[in-house]
Every structure is written in C-alpha cells, then in structure tokens.
Motif scaffolding. Structure first.
Motif, PDB file in Angstrom:
ATOM      1  N   ALA A 270      -4.705   7.709  -1.498  1.00  0.00           N
ATOM      2  CA  ALA A 270      -4.380   7.013  -2.573  1.00  0.00           C
ATOM      3  C   ALA A 270      -6.215   6.887  -2.657  1.00  0.00           C
ATOM      4  O   ALA A 270      -6.761   6.992  -3.903  1.00  0.00           O
ATOM      5  CB  ALA A 270      -4.085   5.394  -1.826  1.00  0.00           C
ATOM      6  N   ASP A 271      -7.099   7.310  -1.438  1.00  0.00           N
ATOM      7  CA  ASP A 271      -8.467   7.068  -1.764  1.00  0.00           C
ATOM      8  C   ASP A 271      -9.008   8.560  -2.357  1.00  0.00           C
ATOM      9  O   ASP A 271      -9.938   8.948  -2.888  1.00  0.00           O
ATOM     10  CB  ASP A 271      -9.152   7.015   0.009  1.00  0.00           C
ATOM     11  N   THR A 272      -8.172   9.741  -1.659  1.00  0.00           N
ATOM     12  CA  THR A 272      -9.003  10.644  -2.455  1.00  0.00           C
ATOM     13  C   THR A 272      -8.216  10.475  -3.684  1.00  0.00           C
ATOM     14  O   THR A 272      -9.827  11.588  -4.725  1.00  0.00           O
ATOM     15  CB  THR A 272      -7.447  11.752  -1.901  1.00  0.00           C
ATOM     16  N   LEU A 273      -7.360  10.659  -3.771  1.00  0.00           N
ATOM     17  CA  LEU A 273      -6.519  10.647  -5.963  1.00  0.00           C
ATOM     18  C   LEU A 273      -7.647   9.516  -6.288  1.00  0.00           C
ATOM     19  O   LEU A 273      -7.658   9.490  -8.310  1.00  0.00           O
ATOM     20  CB  LEU A 273      -5.653  10.098  -5.794  1.00  0.00           C
ATOM     21  N   ALA A 274      -8.289   8.041  -6.375  1.00  0.00           N
ATOM     22  CA  ALA A 274      -8.113   7.230  -7.329  1.00  0.00           C
ATOM     23  C   ALA A 274     -10.114   7.338  -7.738  1.00  0.00           C
ATOM     24  O   ALA A 274     -10.387   8.126  -7.012  1.00  0.00           O
ATOM     25  CB  ALA A 274      -8.338   6.162  -6.623  1.00  0.00           C
ATOM     26  N   GLU A 275     -10.330   7.278  -9.127  1.00  0.00           N
ATOM     27  CA  GLU A 275     -11.340   7.194  -9.598  1.00  0.00           C
ATOM     28  C   GLU A 275     -12.871   6.129  -9.304  1.00  0.00           C
ATOM     29  O   GLU A 275     -12.824   6.286  -9.118  1.00  0.00           O
ATOM     30  CB  GLU A 275     -11.208   7.271 -10.783  1.00  0.00           C
ATOM     31  N   THR A 276     -11.720   4.720  -9.406  1.00  0.00           N
ATOM     32  CA  THR A 276     -12.563   3.288  -9.286  1.00  0.00           C
ATOM     33  C   THR A 276     -11.834   3.104  -8.033  1.00  0.00           C
ATOM     34  O   THR A 276     -12.720   2.294  -8.285  1.00  0.00           O
ATOM     35  CB  THR A 276     -12.244   2.813 -10.719  1.00  0.00           C
ATOM     36  N   GLY A 277     -10.744   2.698  -7.604  1.00  0.00           N
ATOM     37  CA  GLY A 277     -10.332   1.705  -6.953  1.00  0.00           C
ATOM     38  C   GLY A 277      -8.970   1.476  -6.452  1.00  0.00           C
ATOM     39  O   GLY A 277      -8.005   2.931  -7.330  1.00  0.00           O
ATOM     40  N   ILE A 278      -8.531   1.246  -5.868  1.00  0.00           N
ATOM     41  CA  ILE A 278      -6.852   0.805  -5.138  1.00  0.00           C
ATOM     42  C   ILE A 278      -6.409  -0.028  -5.424  1.00  0.00           C
ATOM     43  O   ILE A 278      -7.121  -1.044  -5.197  1.00  0.00           O
ATOM     44  CB  ILE A 278      -6.693   1.596  -3.914  1.00  0.00           C
ATOM     45  N   ALA A 279      -4.804  -0.472  -6.177  1.00  0.00           N
ATOM     46  CA  ALA A 279      -4.209  -1.908  -6.659  1.00  0.00           C
ATOM     47  C   ALA A 279      -3.053  -1.651  -5.408  1.00  0.00           C
ATOM     48  O   ALA A 279      -3.068  -0.654  -4.940  1.00  0.00           O
ATOM     49  CB  ALA A 279      -4.118  -2.085  -7.515  1.00  0.00           C
ATOM     50  N   VAL A 280      -3.160  -2.707  -4.785  1.00  0.00           N
ATOM     51  CA  VAL A 280      -1.282  -3.002  -3.587  1.00  0.00           C
ATOM     52  C   VAL A 280      -1.176  -3.636  -4.609  1.00  0.00           C
ATOM     53  O   VAL A 280      -1.630  -4.892  -4.470  1.00  0.00           O
ATOM     54  CB  VAL A 280      -2.531  -3.157  -2.769  1.00  0.00           C
ATOM     55  N   MET A 281       0.219  -3.282  -4.787  1.00  0.00           N
ATOM     56  CA  MET A 281       1.245  -5.185  -5.446  1.00  0.00           C
ATOM     57  C   MET A 281       1.558  -5.688  -3.364  1.00  0.00           C
ATOM     58  O   MET A 281       1.051  -4.929  -2.856  1.00  0.00           O
ATOM     59  CB  MET A 281       2.455  -4.400  -5.197  1.00  0.00           C
ATOM     60  N   PRO A 282       1.490  -7.280  -3.963  1.00  0.00           N
ATOM     61  CA  PRO A 282       2.633  -7.427  -2.710  1.00  0.00           C
ATOM     62  C   PRO A 282       2.800  -7.613  -1.819  1.00  0.00           C
ATOM     63  O   PRO A 282       4.611  -6.881  -2.346  1.00  0.00           O
ATOM     64  CB  PRO A 282       2.694  -9.521  -3.198  1.00  0.00           C
ATOM     65  N   ILE A 283       2.503  -7.674  -0.551  1.00  0.00           N
ATOM     66  CA  ILE A 283       4.095  -7.728   0.446  1.00  0.00           C
ATOM     67  C   ILE A 283       4.171  -8.682   1.455  1.00  0.00           C
ATOM     68  O   ILE A 283       3.031  -9.276   1.403  1.00  0.00           O
ATOM     69  CB  ILE A 283       3.202  -5.987   1.552  1.00  0.00           C
ATOM     70  N   PRO A 284       5.699  -8.754   1.088  1.00  0.00           N
ATOM     71  CA  PRO A 284       6.130  -9.989   2.012  1.00  0.00           C
ATOM     72  C   PRO A 284       6.063 -10.469   3.755  1.00  0.00           C
ATOM     73  O   PRO A 284       5.117  -9.114   4.397  1.00  0.00           O
ATOM     74  CB  PRO A 284       7.432 -10.083   1.840  1.00  0.00           C
ATOM     75  N   MET A 285       5.782 -11.779   3.868  1.00  0.00           N
ATOM     76  CA  MET A 285       4.491 -11.716   5.153  1.00  0.00           C
ATOM     77  C   MET A 285       5.548 -12.124   5.937  1.00  0.00           C
ATOM     78  O   MET A 285       6.135 -13.425   6.220  1.00  0.00           O
ATOM     79  CB  MET A 285       3.902 -13.428   4.726  1.00  0.00           C
ATOM     80  N   GLU A 286       6.542 -11.378   6.290  1.00  0.00           N
ATOM     81  CA  GLU A 286       7.619 -11.693   7.668  1.00  0.00           C
ATOM     82  C   GLU A 286       7.576 -10.555   8.296  1.00  0.00           C
ATOM     83  O   GLU A 286       7.422  -9.719   7.758  1.00  0.00           O
ATOM     84  CB  GLU A 286       8.538 -11.902   6.686  1.00  0.00           C
ATOM     85  N   GLY A 287       8.217 -10.937   9.833  1.00  0.00           N
ATOM     86  CA  GLY A 287       8.332  -9.231  10.366  1.00  0.00           C
ATOM     87  C   GLY A 287       6.959  -8.694  10.045  1.00  0.00           C
ATOM     88  O   GLY A 287       6.060  -9.574  10.281  1.00  0.00           O
TER      89      GLY A 287
END
Length: 303
Positions: A270-287
């Motif tokens: 993603a860092d290679t492909l991004a022009e302005t930044g990286i957005a991350v969807m929510p990841i469950p806080m479990e396990g």
C-alpha cells in the motif's frame, strides 16, 4: 556460511515464524552494535535474544515459576520472556540497552532452530528492517529494505504468523504484557493467572514499546468508513466501501489470523501504491486483533 558470518561478527537475516530477524552474535558487543548501526535503531530500545533451547536461555536470564510455566506451554513459539539477567550473563549489555533485564525467545521456525542449534549461542535479532519501518515477512522485503548494503540473507518461506512475538515482563512478582502478539493475554492468563498491561509511561524494557513504530512513509488513517482521493484502502471483511480505486483486503473472510499474516506485506504494498495516504478499515479488538490494532496504532502515530 551463515554460522561463519555470525562467528565473524557480521549480520545474518533469518526467517522466523513471526517476521524476518536481523541477527548477530548476542555475546559480541561489536556485532550487537552493528545491528543498531544497520537499522538506525535508538540504543535505548533493547533487543530480543533468540535461543535454541531453555538451558541456553537459563544461562542468560533467571527463570521464575511463571516463566518456567510459560516456556513449558508456549516454547518453541512466538513468546518473548523479559527476565533478570544472570550474574554472569555473557550477552552484550547493549542488547539489554544497559538494563538489568533481557528478553529471550525460542523460535519455532525450523530454519531458525537449525541455525541456533548449529551456532550454539544466543542470537540478538530484531526485525530485519530500518528502525521504525514496516517489519519484513519475506526475504524480498529484507532485500528491498537494505538494497544499498544487504546483509547475508537466509532464504525461507513467508512468515506464517506475520506479527512480532508477544512480550511478557516477568522481572517482578507480577506479569506485564509489554507487547501484544499472536499468543493472547487470555491464553497467557490461563497458564499463570492475571497479567497487567504496560502503562504508556513505562520504561522501555522490550522492543515494540515506542509510540511510533512499524511506520510506512505515507500517512495512515485508522477505522475509516470512507476513503479519500489518492489513498489505498486496507480492507477487512466483505463489507468494503464501493468505488474505491485501490483495495488490498487483509482478509475478505474476516479471518484475523489471515489478516495478521498479511498485515506488514500489505502495508508495504500500500505504501508503494499510495499517492496521499493509506486508509484502514476497523479491525475487531479480539484475539490476535488486539496485536494487529497495536501495530496499526503505532504505524499511524506521529513520528
């Protein structure tokens, strides 16, 4: 050849089940200093010493009942124990960042095990990347990271876990979770009872405690519901926002273990492909999601 390289005080990048490590003879001050120099690593940030077996670890640190129980339950595997150094510990004080404790781990990867058995001494090995950058999960990442001056690299398969080890501090009567990983707090508490969480102001006694770490060069936004122009989306699950131009899905099925194994590789892509930044969807806080969110939070922190 790798053993001869270590004996000569040089660095070897080796595969483990967590991430690739940049290893050197833990008992050689100059070799350990070379790790810090190659990574550009702050010298107050201690290293983990990888061992072939528990007797080797016991020659470096003082085991207590909780440490013995955890080693019995989880070694070899992705668990680091931070314990008091023995009075005659031969490991370089630089690996401990000058402190009285030392982190030790017995990796489960067969290549790492074979190397450690053949070398016969502990190997100090942080992740094989420049300090603060995204950890490498395959040999190609190591070559990219040190393209101008690569270390000796042992080729191996991609890391099966993809996140650094869980780190537990056991230097006092209480157990403290210093860094979350694939072995969860709940699994550890099932063996030794209650585990405390490290405070934000805690002394840095293990790797992975710096506020900014595992960082891409582009800005990273967490828990997004919409993606901005020029951003690459790190998705999770099948409910991906429509119309996003560039998506890397950590796990379309919502499998946290799969997401952990892909996290660092996808962050690099993603860092290679991004022009302005990286957005991350929510990841469950479990396990193992707790460990994934820990790495993402540090990657998004101000440098």
């Amino acid at each position: 050849e790798a053993i001869a390289t270590w004996q000569a005080g040089q660095l070897v990048a080796m595969p483990t089940e967590t991430v690739y490590g940049l290893g050197a003879d833990a008992c050689n001050d100059e070799a350990v200093a070379a790790i810090f120099a190659r990574k550009g690593r702050p010298q107050f940030n201690p290293l983990i010493v990888h061992v072939a077996n528990q007797p080797m670890a016991a020659s470096y640190v003082q085991f207590n009942e909780k440490a013995l129980a955890l080693a019995e339950a989880f070694w070899p595997g992705p668990l680091t124990l931070v314990l008091p150094r023995t009075s005659d510990c031969p490991v370089s004080l630089l690996a401990s960042a000058g402190g009285d404790t030392l982190g030790v781990r017995m990796p489960a990867h067969p290549v790492a095990q074979a190397l450690l058995q053949a070398f016969g001494r502990g190997v100090a090995a942080p992740s094989a990347n420049r300090s603060g950058r995204i950890s490498p999960t395959c040999a190609a990442h190591v070559r990219e990271e040190f393209a101008d001056n690569p270390p000796f690299i042992i080729e191996g398969d991609a890391a099966s876990i993809g996140l650094e080890s869980t780190v537990i501090g056991l230097a006092s009567d209480s157990a403290v979770l210093l860094r979350p990983g694939s072995i969860t707090q709940q699994e550890i508490e099932a063996v030794i009872g209650p585990v405390e969480l490290a405070h934000a102001q805690s002394a840095i006694t293990s790797p992975g405690m710096l506020a900014s770490h595992y960082a891409p060069s582009h800005r990273l936004r967490l828990n997004v519901s919409e993606v901005r122009e020029g951003e690459v989306l790190l998705a999770f699950g099948d409910d991906v926002p429509q119309g996003v131009q560039q998506v890397l899905n950590l796990s379309p099925a919502g499998d946290l273990k799969q997401a952990a194994a892909r996290l660092f590789a996808y962050m690099r892509q993603a860092d290679t492909l991004a022009e302005t930044g990286i957005a991350v969807m929510p990841i469950p806080m479990e396990g193992i999601g707790v460990a994934i969110n820990d790495r993402l939070r540090r990657a998004a922190a101000k440098k």
